[in-house]
Motif scaffolding. Sequence first.
Motif, mmCIF file in Angstrom:
data_model
loop_
_atom_site.group_PDB
_atom_site.id
_atom_site.type_symbol
_atom_site.label_atom_id
_atom_site.label_comp_id
_atom_site.label_asym_id
_atom_site.label_seq_id
_atom_site.Cartn_x
_atom_site.Cartn_y
_atom_site.Cartn_z
ATOM 1 N N THR A 1 -0.030 -0.694 -4.235
ATOM 2 C CA THR A 1 -0.717 0.598 -4.070
ATOM 3 C C THR A 1 -2.013 0.385 -3.286
ATOM 4 O O THR A 1 -2.347 1.184 -2.395
ATOM 5 C CB THR A 1 -1.018 1.224 -5.450
ATOM 6 N N ARG B 1 -6.168 5.758 10.726
ATOM 7 C CA ARG B 1 -5.409 5.920 11.973
ATOM 8 C C ARG B 1 -5.402 4.641 12.797
ATOM 9 O O ARG B 1 -4.673 4.515 13.748
ATOM 10 C CB ARG B 1 -5.976 7.083 12.786
ATOM 11 N N GLY C 1 -1.115 0.077 0.192
ATOM 12 C CA GLY C 1 -0.893 1.405 0.767
ATOM 13 C C GLY C 1 -2.198 2.074 1.144
ATOM 14 O O GLY C 1 -2.312 2.695 2.214
ATOM 15 N N LEU C 2 -3.210 1.938 0.284
ATOM 16 C CA LEU C 2 -4.516 2.533 0.605
ATOM 17 C C LEU C 2 -5.107 1.884 1.852
ATOM 18 O O LEU C 2 -5.807 2.532 2.628
ATOM 19 C CB LEU C 2 -5.473 2.346 -0.579
ATOM 20 N N ALA D 1 -2.198 2.923 4.995
ATOM 21 C CA ALA D 1 -1.655 4.275 5.225
ATOM 22 C C ALA D 1 -2.721 5.359 5.171
ATOM 23 O O ALA D 1 -2.407 6.533 5.124
ATOM 24 C CB ALA D 1 -0.555 4.575 4.196
ATOM 25 N N THR D 2 -3.999 4.953 5.167
ATOM 26 C CA THR D 2 -5.053 5.972 5.116
ATOM 27 C C THR D 2 -5.993 5.883 6.309
ATOM 28 O O THR D 2 -7.069 6.440 6.294
ATOM 29 C CB THR D 2 -5.886 5.841 3.820
ATOM 30 N N LEU E 1 0.409 -2.266 -8.586
ATOM 31 C CA LEU E 1 -0.961 -1.840 -8.276
ATOM 32 C C LEU E 1 -1.474 -2.530 -7.017
ATOM 33 O O LEU E 1 -2.211 -1.936 -6.229
ATOM 34 C CB LEU E 1 -1.884 -2.119 -9.471
ATOM 35 N N ARG F 1 -0.852 5.658 10.584
ATOM 36 C CA ARG F 1 -0.459 6.153 9.257
ATOM 37 C C ARG F 1 1.051 6.085 9.043
ATOM 38 O O ARG F 1 1.526 5.744 7.957
ATOM 39 C CB ARG F 1 -0.942 7.596 9.081
ATOM 40 N N ARG G 1 -9.997 -3.356 4.300
ATOM 41 C CA ARG G 1 -8.606 -2.979 4.584
ATOM 42 C C ARG G 1 -7.768 -4.148 5.122
ATOM 43 O O ARG G 1 -6.659 -4.383 4.638
ATOM 44 C CB ARG G 1 -8.552 -1.814 5.576
ATOM 45 N N SER H 1 -16.730 7.261 -1.034
ATOM 46 C CA SER H 1 -15.379 7.649 -0.609
ATOM 47 C C SER H 1 -14.376 7.425 -1.750
ATOM 48 O O SER H 1 -14.356 6.358 -2.387
ATOM 49 C CB SER H 1 -14.955 6.812 0.602
ATOM 50 N N THR H 2 -13.546 8.419 -1.995
ATOM 51 C CA THR H 2 -12.541 8.307 -3.059
ATOM 52 C C THR H 2 -11.589 7.153 -2.783
ATOM 53 O O THR H 2 -11.185 6.432 -3.696
ATOM 54 C CB THR H 2 -11.738 9.622 -3.170
ATOM 55 N N VAL H 3 -11.227 6.972 -1.515
ATOM 56 C CA VAL H 3 -10.286 5.894 -1.162
ATOM 57 C C VAL H 3 -10.921 4.537 -1.465
ATOM 58 O O VAL H 3 -10.282 3.661 -2.062
ATOM 59 C CB VAL H 3 -9.872 5.990 0.329
ATOM 60 N N ALA I 1 2.722 4.060 6.161
ATOM 61 C CA ALA I 1 3.507 4.741 5.123
ATOM 62 C C ALA I 1 4.869 4.068 4.961
ATOM 63 O O ALA I 1 5.309 3.791 3.834
ATOM 64 C CB ALA I 1 3.681 6.210 5.482
ATOM 65 N N TRP J 1 -10.998 3.959 -5.251
ATOM 66 C CA TRP J 1 -9.664 3.619 -5.772
ATOM 67 C C TRP J 1 -9.295 2.183 -5.406
ATOM 68 O O TRP J 1 -8.782 1.431 -6.237
ATOM 69 C CB TRP J 1 -8.610 4.584 -5.202
#
Lengths: 128, 375
Positions: free
Chosen positions: B124, B134, B127-128, B131-132, B121, B138, B90, B35-37, B142, B40
Amino acid sequence: MSSPKGNVVFVLLLVQAATILLATVGELLFMSGLFFYALVPLARAVLLITFGSLALRGHRGALIGLVVLEALSLLGFVLSVGVGLLPTLDFTPTLTGLFTTGFLPIVVIVYCAQMLTRPKSKTVGVAA
Amino acid sequence: MKTLLVGIAPEHAAAFVAGLLALVIVPLLKGGSRSTVDRWAAALLGYSAAVHLFLPLGHRDGALLTAGMLASGILFAALTWRAHLGRGWRIGTAILAPVTVLAYLINGEDADQVGILTALLELTAFGLAVATTRRVGRVFGAIGTIFAVFLAGAVIWVESFVAHQAGSTDAQSPSVGHSHEGQHEHLARAQAGVIMRPLTGDHHATAEQTAAAIALANATKAAVARYSKLSAALAAGYKYPLGSRTGMDVHMENPEYKKDGRAVDPERPEMLVYAIDGGKATLLGVVYVMEKAGEPGVAPGGPITRWHAHNLCVSLLPPGIGIVTPYGGCPSFSVTITIAEMMHVWIVENKDGPYAEGLDKKWVSDYHAAHGIVL
């Protein structure tokens, strides 16, 4: 369903919107609190978040809009470097500035371009 | 490039390099989530882990703070591994990242660019985390991310300006304005509206430097006495600034003196500072300005006569001026510029002395009421 890259783009746009809002406060303090100085930055922040939300679902118009907005950010960065070459002015690169005005727009542009060029079935993937 | 490095406190350099290496290495680790999230998050958390684990190498802090840094680093490392695997990172990130930034702000840890970037960072990564998905919601995630980034930046910004304005209590110097010895030195590295060259040598002036600083202050006071009346300054070519012509720190600029090739000439100061209000004006002091941006100011008084520049935002829609934030940003449709170095020399007796960065507005208002000369 939202795309993983769309999620990353969305969060980066939230960070960018927050930095724009903070900079707007700095300008308001300098310009005697005249509210019309906040209109364009506020509109930009709202656009970024709106496009970011739509980009989560692979909305092509939003992705194109984000590419345009981030290209403008990069243009501002390049102009700043250029103006700094004048003898009476200078350009001060900072780590955070390189992240927020250089790296971040580039990542958003690249991810949006990748989402635009991929078939829709792959763009809309598994939720992150 | 030189100014980029000025933003990095030497004691943070090792931690920053370790963080950059983590940013590169963590995404290359095999066998993790696709997963890209997650990837990151792993990279950002890995950066924070490395920074916190390597900070004690440069810092000479107490045992408690060192233990806190190491504990934070270990927790970030554990979250990095979980994000790499894509398993349950998370909630931990949503708690640890803002708490770490908050501790950093509350602790009074003075920010340099490495500290500010690390906070950004970490937020950020926050935030990941929020805010990513449900599960948290979100919209709330956000809003929380925007609020956290904005608030952290605002606090760092205010702290850096307060420290910059702070008067020195150093009895050995006739007012440094800011000695930046020890803790405050980092704030010269925040590069958020104020750009200063960090002191590299002794933070205390020598007897010769102190004498030179006093001589310059006295020469300045004597030379500009002729501008006590605002009309004399206007006749000599000083111009009102754009915008308001009244206030407690109206900077009148002489365009000819700005390009005369002379630096720190008491007979030809580039700017005069007045309090102008209620039909009266009070000459408060001068600002010496270097002719070329990026050129270091002449400092006969060593650490007493410190110069600074401002990095500003010039916005086009509508035309205006702002200050670069700790995040290096400007409002939309702006360019970032840094103007030439400058140094204030106050000719009015004040508690912070002739080389203070600024004067207290209430004090100036009272002084102006008592000493102002009718226009």
